[in-house]
Design a protein around this motif. Structure first.
Motif, PDB file in Angstrom:
ATOM      1  N   GLU A  99      -0.697   5.559  -6.542  1.00 30.62           N
ATOM      2  CA  GLU A  99      -0.759   5.376  -5.013  1.00 30.62           C
ATOM      3  C   GLU A  99      -2.074   4.673  -4.649  1.00 30.62           C
ATOM      4  O   GLU A  99      -2.202   4.120  -3.479  1.00 30.62           O
ATOM      5  N   GLU A 100      -3.269   4.886  -5.446  1.00 25.63           N
ATOM      6  CA  GLU A 100      -4.438   4.349  -4.952  1.00 25.63           C
ATOM      7  C   GLU A 100      -4.357   3.141  -4.866  1.00 25.63           C
ATOM      8  O   GLU A 100      -4.903   2.131  -3.969  1.00 25.63           O
ATOM      9  N   LYS A 160      -1.755   1.148  -4.533  1.00 26.23           N
ATOM     10  CA  LYS A 160      -0.810   0.800  -3.522  1.00 26.23           C
ATOM     11  C   LYS A 160      -1.634   0.553  -2.231  1.00 26.23           C
ATOM     12  O   LYS A 160      -1.399  -0.413  -1.086  1.00 26.23           O
ATOM     13  N   ASN A 161      -2.429   1.731  -1.953  1.00 27.01           N
ATOM     14  CA  ASN A 161      -3.303   1.579  -0.804  1.00 27.01           C
ATOM     15  C   ASN A 161      -4.256   0.599  -0.787  1.00 27.01           C
ATOM     16  O   ASN A 161      -4.596   0.017   0.304  1.00 27.01           O
ATOM     17  N   LYS A 215      -2.839  -2.876   0.560  1.00 27.40           N
ATOM     18  CA  LYS A 215      -2.523  -2.725   2.076  1.00 27.40           C
ATOM     19  C   LYS A 215      -4.257  -3.130   2.608  1.00 27.40           C
ATOM     20  O   LYS A 215      -4.826  -2.035   2.843  1.00 27.40           O
TER      21      LYS A 215
END
Length: 78
Positions: free
Chosen positions: A42-43, A45-46, A49
């Motif tokens: 998740e880190e 992925k963030n 962005k």
């Protein structure tokens, strides 16, 4: 030939989905896929962005501080 770096989603049945730029024409294309063996956290992925760029004005010394850019100064009356 065009190089595109994007994030793709792989489903349980082995299908891949990726977002491509709109200038890629519709149809079948020969592609080369290089895939990291571990999924993104998740880190990560963030991190992918990216925030929009913020530009701020700063003096570069091209004009003196006393110069104004009023309409009257820029355009003649003719």
């Amino acid at each position: 030939m065009k190089t595109i770096e994007t994030i793709a989603t792989v489903s349980k049945d082995g299908k891949i989905t990726a977002q491509l730029p709109l200038d890629i024409p519709e149809g079948e294309h020969q592609v080369v896929i290089v895939i990291d063996e571990k999924p993104l956290t998740e880190e990560e992925k963030n991190k992918q962005k990216k925030a929009p760029l913020k530009f701020s004005a700063y003096s570069v010394g091209l004009v003196s501080e006393s110069v104004t850019f009023r309409r009257e100064d820029l355009y003649a009356n003719d």
